[in-house]
Write an enzyme that holds these catalytic residues in place. Structure first.
Site, mmCIF file in Angstrom:
data_model
loop_
_atom_site.group_PDB
_atom_site.id
_atom_site.type_symbol
_atom_site.label_atom_id
_atom_site.label_comp_id
_atom_site.label_asym_id
_atom_site.label_seq_id
_atom_site.Cartn_x
_atom_site.Cartn_y
_atom_site.Cartn_z
ATOM 1 N N SER A 143 4.564 -23.672 -8.687
ATOM 2 C CA SER A 143 4.908 -22.471 -7.910
ATOM 3 C C SER A 143 6.296 -22.026 -8.368
ATOM 4 O O SER A 143 7.060 -22.827 -8.932
ATOM 5 C CB SER A 143 4.970 -22.834 -6.423
ATOM 6 N N TYR A 156 7.452 -28.202 0.755
ATOM 7 C CA TYR A 156 6.703 -27.443 -0.257
ATOM 8 C C TYR A 156 7.527 -27.318 -1.542
ATOM 9 O O TYR A 156 7.026 -27.566 -2.639
ATOM 10 C CB TYR A 156 6.353 -26.063 0.301
HETATM 11 N N1 NAD Z 1 -0.562 -18.002 -2.401
HETATM 12 C C1 NAD Z 1 0.633 -18.090 -2.932
HETATM 13 O O1 NAD Z 1 1.504 -17.214 -2.710
HETATM 14 C C2 NAD Z 1 0.979 -19.216 -3.865
HETATM 15 C C3 NAD Z 1 2.166 -19.141 -4.603
HETATM 16 C C4 NAD Z 1 2.503 -20.171 -5.476
HETATM 17 C C5 NAD Z 1 1.661 -21.279 -5.591
HETATM 18 N N2 NAD Z 1 0.516 -21.337 -4.850
HETATM 19 C C6 NAD Z 1 -0.311 -22.536 -5.008
HETATM 20 O O2 NAD Z 1 -1.611 -22.163 -5.417
HETATM 21 C C7 NAD Z 1 -2.536 -23.190 -5.036
HETATM 22 C C8 NAD Z 1 -3.729 -22.534 -4.378
HETATM 23 O O3 NAD Z 1 -3.293 -21.905 -3.176
HETATM 24 P P1 NAD Z 1 -3.934 -20.563 -2.598
HETATM 25 O O4 NAD Z 1 -2.855 -19.577 -2.502
HETATM 26 O O5 NAD Z 1 -5.163 -20.240 -3.333
HETATM 27 O O6 NAD Z 1 -4.226 -21.060 -1.097
HETATM 28 P P2 NAD Z 1 -5.553 -21.312 -0.267
HETATM 29 O O7 NAD Z 1 -5.139 -21.941 0.989
HETATM 30 O O8 NAD Z 1 -6.347 -20.061 -0.240
HETATM 31 O O9 NAD Z 1 -6.365 -22.360 -1.175
HETATM 32 C C9 NAD Z 1 -6.038 -23.726 -1.212
HETATM 33 C C10 NAD Z 1 -7.328 -24.522 -1.268
HETATM 34 O O10 NAD Z 1 -7.001 -25.913 -1.380
HETATM 35 C C11 NAD Z 1 -7.870 -26.633 -0.530
HETATM 36 N N3 NAD Z 1 -7.263 -27.912 -0.140
HETATM 37 C C12 NAD Z 1 -6.141 -28.101 0.596
HETATM 38 N N4 NAD Z 1 -5.941 -29.399 0.778
HETATM 39 C C13 NAD Z 1 -6.939 -30.060 0.137
HETATM 40 C C14 NAD Z 1 -7.271 -31.425 -0.032
HETATM 41 N N5 NAD Z 1 -6.529 -32.407 0.517
HETATM 42 N N6 NAD Z 1 -8.368 -31.750 -0.744
HETATM 43 C C15 NAD Z 1 -9.151 -30.770 -1.287
HETATM 44 N N7 NAD Z 1 -8.887 -29.466 -1.151
HETATM 45 C C16 NAD Z 1 -7.796 -29.113 -0.447
HETATM 46 C C17 NAD Z 1 -8.080 -25.728 0.656
HETATM 47 O O11 NAD Z 1 -9.243 -26.090 1.412
HETATM 48 C C18 NAD Z 1 -8.171 -24.364 0.007
HETATM 49 O O12 NAD Z 1 -9.493 -24.031 -0.329
HETATM 50 C C19 NAD Z 1 -1.757 -24.147 -4.143
HETATM 51 O O13 NAD Z 1 -1.381 -25.296 -4.895
HETATM 52 C C20 NAD Z 1 -0.536 -23.348 -3.758
HETATM 53 O O14 NAD Z 1 0.558 -24.157 -3.426
HETATM 54 C C21 NAD Z 1 0.154 -20.334 -4.005
#
Ligand code: NAD
Length: 257
Positions: A143, A156
């Site tokens: 991130s 985080y």
């Molecule tokens: N959305 C943002 O702004 C953003 C920014 C930077 C990084 N990220 C990163 O991107 C990645 C995806 O996030 P997103 O934005 O798609 O969020 P999201 O919440 O839509 O998706 C995350 C997914 O991970 C799954 N998950 C969580 N814990 C789990 C576990 N213990 N075992 C299996 N599955 C699990 C959830 O069920 C969900 O489907 C994450 O690592 C997040 O930190 C997101």
């Protein structure tokens, strides 16, 4: 384009957001996708979306923090599709929004379990399968929070710095086996996670958070998950054959502001 014909790609966090978009992207480029998540219903929706579009996918319900369940999703990839070529190690959670002195201790541990241990376990269990293919690729989701300060998101931010650190270590250890390891560093992406952070940050007016953030982003908007998926697919493809150990920022320029 079919950069991933005959490739097997495992995606964690595939039920939603970036993981779902990446699953669809890899499948659209010819990959057989093993979609992993703990949320079964929405995971099956991802698989149905891929199959409806003519692609190949298999769902595995797993908690990425449990070693035996991680081992099982790799075993299932091998049993169903014959091996693994790419792991997109993407599942993650945001934790709470709070000043560090008030941050909940249990939540701190949970964020590190999922975002750090889950990523390490994925790499640990996929290595043998990648070696059997003569090499392969790992892309970890870090991130912008892995590169800059994240006030009110102490766990985080720590976890995403750790993902970048593990990516570098893995890149060196695995290069001799022909395995490249890179990280993507999204800024703000239009998914459930950012909605949750908006609501925790300004509960009385979450849209104000969106407005303030967009004002900080030079490109003036959140990313769509499909834009992150495009970068992930590039890093996992042969076009990135000389890239390893790198962390790719995809943040609309927010780090500059
Ligand atoms: N959305 C943002 O702004 C953003 C920014 C930077 C990084 N990220 C990163 O991107 C990645 C995806 O996030 P997103 O934005 O798609 O969020 P999201 O919440 O839509 O998706 C995350 C997914 O991970 C799954 N998950 C969580 N814990 C789990 C576990 N213990 N075992 C299996 N599955 C699990 C959830 O069920 C969900 O489907 C994450 O690592 C997040 O930190 C997101």
């Amino acid at each position: 384009m079919s950069r991933f014909s005959d490739k097997v790609v495992v995606v964690t966090g595939a039920s939603a957001g970036i993981g779902r978009a990446a699953s669809l992207r890899f499948a659209s480029e010819g990959a057989s996708v093993v979609a992993v998540d703990m949320k079964e219903e929405t995971l099956n929706e991802t698989v149905a979306l891929i199959e409806t579009a003519g692609g190949k996918a298999h769902a595995v319900v797993a908690d990425v923090t449990v070693s035996s369940q991680v081992e099982n999703y790799i075993t299932q990839a091998t049993d169903v599709f014959g091996g693994v070529d790419v792991l997109f190690n993407n599942a993650g959670i945001e934790g709470h929004v709070a000043p560090l002195e008030n941050y909940d201790e249990e939540m701190f541990d949970k964020v590190l379990q999922v975002n750090v241990k889950g990523v390490w376990l994925g790499m640990r269990h996929v290595v043998d399968a990648l070696r059997l293919r003569g090499g392969g690729n790992i892309v970890n989701t870090a991130s912008g929070a892995g590169l800059m300060a994240t006030p009110t998101l102490v766990a985080y931010g720590a976890s995403k710095h750790a993902v970048i650190g593990m990516t570098k270590t893995a890149a060196i250890e695995l290069a001799p086996a022909g395995i490249r390891v890179n990280a993507v560093c999204p800024g703000v992406v239009n998914t459930r996670m950012i909605r949750s952070i908006e609501e925790m940050s300004i509960p009385e007016d979450p849209e104000e958070y969106t407005k303030m953030t967009n004002e900080r982003v030079p490109l003036g908007r959140y990313a769509e998950p499909e834009e992150i998926a495009g970068l992930v697919a590039f890093l996992a493809s042969d076009e990135a054959a000389y890239i390893t150990g790198s962390s790719y920022l995809i943040d609309g320029g927010i780090i500059l502001s």
